[in-house]
Design a protein around this motif. Sequence first.
Motif, PDB file in Angstrom:
ATOM      1  N   LEU A   1       0.838  -1.206   0.000  1.00  0.00           N
ATOM      2  CA  LEU A   1       0.000   0.000   0.000  1.00  0.00           C
ATOM      3  C   LEU A   1       0.866   1.246   0.000  1.00  0.00           C
ATOM      4  CD1 LEU A   1      -2.739  -0.460   2.731  1.00  0.00           C
ATOM      5  CD2 LEU A   1      -3.108  -0.117   0.294  1.00  0.00           C
ATOM      6  N   GLU A   2       0.464   2.247  -0.772  1.00  0.00           N
ATOM      7  CA  GLU A   2       1.146   3.554  -0.739  1.00  0.00           C
ATOM      8  C   GLU A   2       0.317   4.490   0.130  1.00  0.00           C
ATOM      9  OE1 GLU A   2       3.894   4.611  -2.319  1.00  0.00           O
ATOM     10  OE2 GLU A   2       4.314   2.822  -3.535  1.00  0.00           O
ATOM     11  N   LEU A   3       0.918   5.074   1.144  1.00  0.00           N
ATOM     12  CA  LEU A   3       0.223   6.080   1.961  1.00  0.00           C
ATOM     13  C   LEU A   3       1.083   7.352   1.948  1.00  0.00           C
ATOM     14  CD1 LEU A   3      -0.820   3.896   5.061  1.00  0.00           C
ATOM     15  CD2 LEU A   3      -2.117   4.313   2.962  1.00  0.00           C
ATOM     16  N   PRO A   4       1.051   8.110   0.838  1.00  0.00           N
ATOM     17  CA  PRO A   4       2.008   9.216   0.677  1.00  0.00           C
ATOM     18  C   PRO A   4       1.893  10.288   1.758  1.00  0.00           C
ATOM     19  CG  PRO A   4       0.784   8.829  -1.358  1.00  0.00           C
ATOM     20  CD  PRO A   4       0.173   7.956  -0.317  1.00  0.00           C
ATOM     21  N   MET A   5       0.688  10.524   2.248  1.00  0.00           N
ATOM     22  CA  MET A   5       0.561  11.587   3.243  1.00  0.00           C
ATOM     23  C   MET A   5       1.202  11.170   4.564  1.00  0.00           C
ATOM     24  SD  MET A   5      -2.764  13.667   4.434  1.00  0.00           S
ATOM     25  CE  MET A   5      -2.908  13.123   6.098  1.00  0.00           C
ATOM     26  N   LEU A   6       0.842  10.001   5.046  1.00  0.00           N
ATOM     27  CA  LEU A   6       1.425   9.535   6.308  1.00  0.00           C
ATOM     28  C   LEU A   6       2.939   9.340   6.165  1.00  0.00           C
ATOM     29  CD1 LEU A   6      -1.315   7.032   7.542  1.00  0.00           C
ATOM     30  CD2 LEU A   6      -0.719   9.221   8.552  1.00  0.00           C
ATOM     31  N   SER A   7       3.361   8.836   5.005  1.00  0.00           N
ATOM     32  CA  SER A   7       4.803   8.607   4.803  1.00  0.00           C
ATOM     33  C   SER A   7       5.571   9.922   4.740  1.00  0.00           C
ATOM     34  CB  SER A   7       5.074   7.848   3.507  1.00  0.00           C
ATOM     35  OG  SER A   7       4.249   6.751   3.408  1.00  0.00           O
ATOM     36  N   GLY A   8       4.894  10.986   4.364  1.00  0.00           N
ATOM     37  CA  GLY A   8       5.578  12.279   4.207  1.00  0.00           C
ATOM     38  C   GLY A   8       5.748  13.036   5.516  1.00  0.00           C
ATOM     39  N   ILE A   9       5.086  12.579   6.580  1.00  0.00           N
ATOM     40  CA  ILE A   9       5.081  13.372   7.814  1.00  0.00           C
ATOM     41  C   ILE A   9       6.471  13.485   8.438  1.00  0.00           C
ATOM     42  CG2 ILE A   9       4.195  13.495  10.180  1.00  0.00           C
ATOM     43  CD1 ILE A   9       1.557  12.361   9.154  1.00  0.00           C
ATOM     44  N   LEU A  10       7.192  12.357   8.516  1.00  0.00           N
ATOM     45  CA  LEU A  10       8.513  12.417   9.158  1.00  0.00           C
ATOM     46  C   LEU A  10       9.480  13.264   8.329  1.00  0.00           C
ATOM     47  CD1 LEU A  10       8.925   8.820  10.640  1.00  0.00           C
ATOM     48  CD2 LEU A  10       8.691  10.966  11.907  1.00  0.00           C
ATOM     49  N   ALA A  11       9.328  13.214   6.992  1.00  0.00           N
ATOM     50  CA  ALA A  11      10.198  14.032   6.137  1.00  0.00           C
ATOM     51  C   ALA A  11       9.922  15.516   6.373  1.00  0.00           C
ATOM     52  CB  ALA A  11       9.972  13.681   4.671  1.00  0.00           C
ATOM     53  N   SER A  12       8.662  15.871   6.546  1.00  0.00           N
ATOM     54  CA  SER A  12       8.311  17.267   6.805  1.00  0.00           C
ATOM     55  C   SER A  12       8.833  17.701   8.173  1.00  0.00           C
ATOM     56  CB  SER A  12       6.793  17.437   6.739  1.00  0.00           C
ATOM     57  OG  SER A  12       6.442  18.738   7.114  1.00  0.00           O
ATOM     58  N   ASN A  13       8.727  16.782   9.134  1.00  0.00           N
ATOM     59  CA  ASN A  13       9.221  17.079  10.482  1.00  0.00           C
ATOM     60  C   ASN A  13      10.727  17.327  10.451  1.00  0.00           C
ATOM     61  OD1 ASN A  13       8.328  17.274  13.240  1.00  0.00           O
ATOM     62  ND2 ASN A  13       9.512  15.417  13.660  1.00  0.00           N
ATOM     63  N   ARG A  14      11.411  16.557   9.627  1.00  0.00           N
ATOM     64  CA  ARG A  14      12.868  16.697   9.505  1.00  0.00           C
ATOM     65  C   ARG A  14      13.217  18.070   8.883  1.00  0.00           C
ATOM     66  NH1 ARG A  14      17.817  14.516  11.264  1.00  0.00           N
ATOM     67  NH2 ARG A  14      19.082  16.157  10.384  1.00  0.00           N
ATOM     68  N   GLN A  15      12.374  18.518   7.932  1.00  0.00           N
ATOM     69  CA  GLN A  15      12.592  19.836   7.314  1.00  0.00           C
ATOM     70  C   GLN A  15      12.520  20.935   8.370  1.00  0.00           C
ATOM     71  OE1 GLN A  15      12.915  20.986   4.024  1.00  0.00           O
ATOM     72  NE2 GLN A  15      13.314  18.877   3.427  1.00  0.00           N
ATOM     73  N   HIS A  16      11.627  20.747   9.327  1.00  0.00           N
ATOM     74  CA  HIS A  16      11.440  21.742  10.376  1.00  0.00           C
ATOM     75  C   HIS A  16      12.695  21.815  11.253  1.00  0.00           C
ATOM     76  CE1 HIS A  16       8.272  24.335  11.637  1.00  0.00           C
ATOM     77  NE2 HIS A  16       8.386  24.008  12.911  1.00  0.00           N
ATOM     78  N   LEU A  17      13.237  20.643  11.535  1.00  0.00           N
ATOM     79  CA  LEU A  17      14.467  20.579  12.327  1.00  0.00           C
ATOM     80  C   LEU A  17      15.636  21.199  11.540  1.00  0.00           C
ATOM     81  CD1 LEU A  17      15.281  17.533  14.485  1.00  0.00           C
ATOM     82  CD2 LEU A  17      17.123  18.709  13.369  1.00  0.00           C
ATOM     83  N   ASP A  18      15.705  20.886  10.252  1.00  0.00           N
ATOM     84  CA  ASP A  18      16.783  21.417   9.417  1.00  0.00           C
ATOM     85  C   ASP A  18      16.713  22.938   9.315  1.00  0.00           C
ATOM     86  OD1 ASP A  18      17.757  18.905   9.042  1.00  0.00           O
ATOM     87  OD2 ASP A  18      16.946  18.637   7.019  1.00  0.00           O
TER      88      ASP A  18
END
Length: 438
Positions: A285-302
């Motif tokens: 299954l592809e869940l692009p929204m849920l899968s994208g959350i940690l990447a977005s969180n990492r952007q915030h840290l960066d």
Amino acid sequence: MKISIFGLGYVGAVSLACLSRDGHDVVGVDIEPAKLDLIKNGKTPVVEEGMVELMAQVAASGHVSVTTDAVQAVLSTEISLVCVGTPSAANGSQDQGAVLRLAEQIGEALKQKSEPHVVVFRSTLVPGTVEDVLRPIIERASGKRDGVDFHLCFQPEFLREGSSIRDYDKPPFTIVGANHEYAAERLQALFGHLPCKFLKTSVRAAEMMKYCCNNFHALKITFANETARLCGALGVDAFEVMDLVCQDTQLNISKAYLKPGFAFGGSCLPKDLRATTYLAKTHDLELPMLSGILASNRQHLDLALDKLLALGKRKIGFIGLSFKTGTDDLRESPLVTLAEQLIGKGMQLSIYDPEVHLASLLGANRSFVQKHLPHIGEMLKGDLAEVVQGSEVLVMGLSGAEIAAQVAGLARADQDLLDLVNLPNKADFKARVQGLCW
Ligand SMILES: NC(=O)c1ccc[n+]([C@@H]2O[C@H](COP(=O)([O-])OP(=O)(O)OC[C@H]3O[C@@H](n4cnc5c(N)ncnc54)[C@H](O)[C@@H]3O)[C@@H](O)[C@H]2O)c1
């Protein structure tokens, strides 16, 4: 009131019908003569529950007229509602062709008008459009000034197709973005009777919040649908699950977690997101929204890392280290990751966190911090003043009025402070306070 409405699509036609039903004199303007003919004959140009009856009723009342002449419509009314379409251009940007042309015509009309006129943009517009794009056009074409000779404002529309008359009569709230009182007062006179809050804000905030609402709706639908895809694969009843999720009005359907701040972390959210997306993968299954959350969180840290590196200073003092204020849990704390990255770039760190005592850290918490910050013992100080005094840059990661007041009392004018918590007392600081993205 005498009102002109520009653009007689879903928003404009429903507004025309409801405002004339409420006793106002409404002039409808559109570039499509077919729509004007329908309205003139008491017919509705849009398919909406209740519109057939309402259009017949208001056309017979004598309160409605239609025209293609924008200038005449402005001259014969005291307030204009702009409801023209703002669709997507091929590249995804907003096609503002209709509203730009209209601004020009409204300006030409205002040139000829001596009485005050209110122009209310109700079309969804990307933030900054009214002040940076439309106002200059209208001021140039009219030779007059916003806030003096005429009054611009932005009032987002919240009706939903299919229930638009009901939504008109009972909106979630009325939001008026206005830089001058006069426009807000006129709109209060027009919409103040509706059974909802009437909230005044800046033009830009009103433009932005409309996008925020629609994006939030899209996010909620997608969240429910991604959850349902996973539930389907697992043989779980998605309706039952989402129903249960919605029963929690304390943390789920509430204001909780909807405040901007620093990245999330801790021992639950990151690991459970990873487990969810892994589980999805095992079911193809592809869940692009849920899968994208940690990447977005990492952007915030960066973003925090980039801001600190851009300061070009070496001695950095952390106020706060655990994943949130009031706990000593360091597991997956974004402040630990930030500290780790800064040490890797050769920065000297000192850290104060009143809840974190090395001697009492146990189990997974202790091993996490030992793995990521092996020299934490040398950096961790028991005294806030020692951390503040020895630093060129401060990172504020603890929230609360008490700690904010203590730091404000100690920070010096030669220091920079990166605010990750939206300090309540920014004005009390001698240090240069920089918000993460505020
Ligand atoms: N449809 C909705 O449910 C909804 C809800 C909230 C906000 N909005 C926003 O409101 C705006 C209007 O949406 P809509 O769905 O009513 O659009 P629509 O496409 O149904 O209607 C737009 C109308 O504007 C007319 N028009 C175009 N150029 C014109 C001009 N220069 N002068 C006069 N009329 C002109 C068109 O002929 C058309 O009748 C958009 O910005 C949209 O994003 C829509």
